[in-house]
Design a protein around this motif. Sequence first.
Motif, PDB file in Angstrom:
ATOM      1  N   ARG A  26      -4.753  -7.357  -7.567  1.00 57.20           N
ATOM      2  CA  ARG A  26      -4.084  -7.343  -6.267  1.00 57.20           C
ATOM      3  C   ARG A  26      -2.880  -6.424  -6.341  1.00 57.20           C
ATOM      4  NH1 ARG A  26      -3.258 -13.014  -3.223  1.00 57.20           N
ATOM      5  NH2 ARG A  26      -5.461 -13.036  -3.844  1.00 57.20           N
ATOM      6  N   GLU A  27      -2.702  -5.618  -5.304  1.00 57.40           N
ATOM      7  CA  GLU A  27      -1.592  -4.665  -5.291  1.00 57.40           C
ATOM      8  C   GLU A  27      -0.800  -4.777  -3.998  1.00 57.40           C
ATOM      9  OE1 GLU A  27      -2.711  -0.554  -5.283  1.00 57.40           O
ATOM     10  OE2 GLU A  27      -4.178  -0.793  -3.677  1.00 57.40           O
ATOM     11  N   LEU A  28       0.468  -4.473  -4.093  1.00 58.42           N
ATOM     12  CA  LEU A  28       1.350  -4.481  -2.926  1.00 58.42           C
ATOM     13  C   LEU A  28       1.117  -3.227  -2.100  1.00 58.42           C
ATOM     14  CD1 LEU A  28       3.737  -5.707  -1.344  1.00 58.42           C
ATOM     15  CD2 LEU A  28       5.262  -4.498  -2.909  1.00 58.42           C
ATOM     16  N   VAL A  29       0.898  -3.415  -0.822  1.00 57.52           N
ATOM     17  CA  VAL A  29       0.635  -2.296   0.085  1.00 57.52           C
ATOM     18  C   VAL A  29       1.900  -1.901   0.842  1.00 57.52           C
ATOM     19  CG1 VAL A  29      -0.675  -1.544   2.108  1.00 57.52           C
ATOM     20  CG2 VAL A  29      -1.779  -2.960   0.349  1.00 57.52           C
ATOM     21  N   ALA A  30       2.544  -2.895   1.444  1.00 60.64           N
ATOM     22  CA  ALA A  30       3.725  -2.608   2.262  1.00 60.64           C
ATOM     23  C   ALA A  30       4.552  -3.874   2.398  1.00 60.64           C
ATOM     24  CB  ALA A  30       3.318  -2.101   3.646  1.00 60.64           C
ATOM     25  N   SER A  31       5.845  -3.683   2.603  1.00 62.41           N
ATOM     26  CA  SER A  31       6.741  -4.816   2.787  1.00 62.41           C
ATOM     27  C   SER A  31       7.755  -4.509   3.871  1.00 62.41           C
ATOM     28  CB  SER A  31       7.448  -5.177   1.483  1.00 62.41           C
ATOM     29  OG  SER A  31       8.247  -4.105   1.041  1.00 62.41           O
ATOM     30  N   ILE A  32       8.269  -5.572   4.477  1.00 63.78           N
ATOM     31  CA  ILE A  32       9.296  -5.435   5.501  1.00 63.78           C
ATOM     32  C   ILE A  32      10.226  -6.631   5.408  1.00 63.78           C
ATOM     33  CG2 ILE A  32       7.790  -6.518   7.238  1.00 63.78           C
ATOM     34  CD1 ILE A  32       9.154  -4.651   9.322  1.00 63.78           C
ATOM     35  N   ILE A  33      11.531  -6.352   5.381  1.00 61.68           N
ATOM     36  CA  ILE A  33      12.489  -7.446   5.306  1.00 61.68           C
ATOM     37  C   ILE A  33      12.998  -7.788   6.707  1.00 61.68           C
ATOM     38  CG2 ILE A  33      13.125  -6.870   2.956  1.00 61.68           C
ATOM     39  CD1 ILE A  33      15.694  -5.623   4.014  1.00 61.68           C
ATOM     40  N   ASP A  34      13.789  -8.844   6.807  1.00 60.86           N
ATOM     41  CA  ASP A  34      14.160  -9.333   8.131  1.00 60.86           C
ATOM     42  C   ASP A  34      14.994  -8.343   8.930  1.00 60.86           C
ATOM     43  OD1 ASP A  34      16.361 -11.837   6.594  1.00 60.86           O
ATOM     44  OD2 ASP A  34      16.260  -9.660   6.406  1.00 60.86           O
ATOM     45  N   ALA A  38       3.475   1.466  -0.543  1.00 59.14           N
ATOM     46  CA  ALA A  38       2.862   2.028  -1.737  1.00 59.14           C
ATOM     47  C   ALA A  38       2.608   3.510  -1.479  1.00 59.14           C
ATOM     48  CB  ALA A  38       1.548   1.309  -2.046  1.00 59.14           C
ATOM     49  N   ASP A  39       2.699   4.312  -2.521  1.00 55.15           N
ATOM     50  CA  ASP A  39       2.498   5.763  -2.364  1.00 55.15           C
ATOM     51  C   ASP A  39       1.138   6.081  -1.763  1.00 55.15           C
ATOM     52  OD1 ASP A  39       4.279   6.699  -5.408  1.00 55.15           O
ATOM     53  OD2 ASP A  39       4.989   6.303  -3.373  1.00 55.15           O
ATOM     54  N   SER A  40       0.159   5.256  -2.083  1.00 53.50           N
ATOM     55  CA  SER A  40      -1.208   5.534  -1.641  1.00 53.50           C
ATOM     56  C   SER A  40      -1.400   5.384  -0.128  1.00 53.50           C
ATOM     57  CB  SER A  40      -2.190   4.612  -2.367  1.00 53.50           C
ATOM     58  OG  SER A  40      -1.869   3.250  -2.115  1.00 53.50           O
ATOM     59  N   VAL A  41      -0.472   4.715   0.545  1.00 52.40           N
ATOM     60  CA  VAL A  41      -0.635   4.496   1.990  1.00 52.40           C
ATOM     61  C   VAL A  41       0.491   5.120   2.814  1.00 52.40           C
ATOM     62  CG1 VAL A  41      -1.852   2.337   1.501  1.00 52.40           C
ATOM     63  CG2 VAL A  41       0.580   2.270   2.115  1.00 52.40           C
ATOM     64  N   LYS A  42       1.474   5.708   2.175  1.00 51.54           N
ATOM     65  CA  LYS A  42       2.585   6.325   2.903  1.00 51.54           C
ATOM     66  C   LYS A  42       2.083   7.377   3.880  1.00 51.54           C
ATOM     67  CE  LYS A  42       6.477   5.703  -0.263  1.00 51.54           C
ATOM     68  NZ  LYS A  42       7.367   6.354  -1.240  1.00 51.54           N
ATOM     69  N   GLY A  43       2.605   7.314   5.087  1.00 53.40           N
ATOM     70  CA  GLY A  43       2.209   8.267   6.112  1.00 53.40           C
ATOM     71  C   GLY A  43       0.949   7.878   6.867  1.00 53.40           C
ATOM     72  N   ARG A  44       0.238   6.859   6.375  1.00 51.38           N
ATOM     73  CA  ARG A  44      -0.998   6.438   7.037  1.00 51.38           C
ATOM     74  C   ARG A  44      -0.881   5.015   7.594  1.00 51.38           C
ATOM     75  NH1 ARG A  44      -5.502   5.748   4.211  1.00 51.38           N
ATOM     76  NH2 ARG A  44      -4.482   5.264   2.222  1.00 51.38           N
ATOM     77  N   ASP A  49      -9.523   2.450   0.598  1.00 53.48           N
ATOM     78  CA  ASP A  49      -8.746   1.409   1.269  1.00 53.48           C
ATOM     79  C   ASP A  49      -9.549   0.123   1.432  1.00 53.48           C
ATOM     80  OD1 ASP A  49      -7.391   3.951   3.396  1.00 53.48           O
ATOM     81  OD2 ASP A  49      -6.395   2.972   1.704  1.00 53.48           O
ATOM     82  N   THR A  50     -10.817   0.177   1.073  1.00 59.21           N
ATOM     83  CA  THR A  50     -11.657  -1.011   1.157  1.00 59.21           C
ATOM     84  C   THR A  50     -11.120  -2.101   0.240  1.00 59.21           C
ATOM     85  OG1 THR A  50     -13.649   0.229   1.720  1.00 59.21           O
ATOM     86  CG2 THR A  50     -13.960  -1.934   0.706  1.00 59.21           C
TER      87      THR A  50
END
Length: 119
Positions: A45-53, A60-66, A89-90
């Motif tokens: 399992r890998e972290l894709v994206a996060s958002i704080i309050d 993650a670098d692999s999804v930046k911009g997409r 991305d599957t």
Amino acid sequence: QAQLVESGGGLVQPGGSLRLSCAASGISFSFNVMRWYRQAPGKQRELVASIIDSGITNYADSVKGRFTISRDNAKNTMSLEMNSLKLEDTAVYYCNARKLLSYRWMEYWGEGTLVTVST
């Protein structure tokens, strides 16, 4: 019962788009941090994206911009807009949320939603 529920997964062709949603139920507080993870077959399992309050995001670098992560604190929901999807991305995408309560982190996970990118 407190829980996170994901929705929005499905089958999409390469280059397509999907929007994932995560809704918290049975939870009266807003989370300090919310994250999307994913797990592809045979991989960790890998972290894709996060958002704080405050709204600050990280990807993650692999999804930046997409991919774009967003949240609605009033509704206690989180979304992941995924564009220009690739075969890699599957994965099963999981919603994760954490709250600091009395100096202890409370953590919640959704059951996951499957995203399949295929021709």
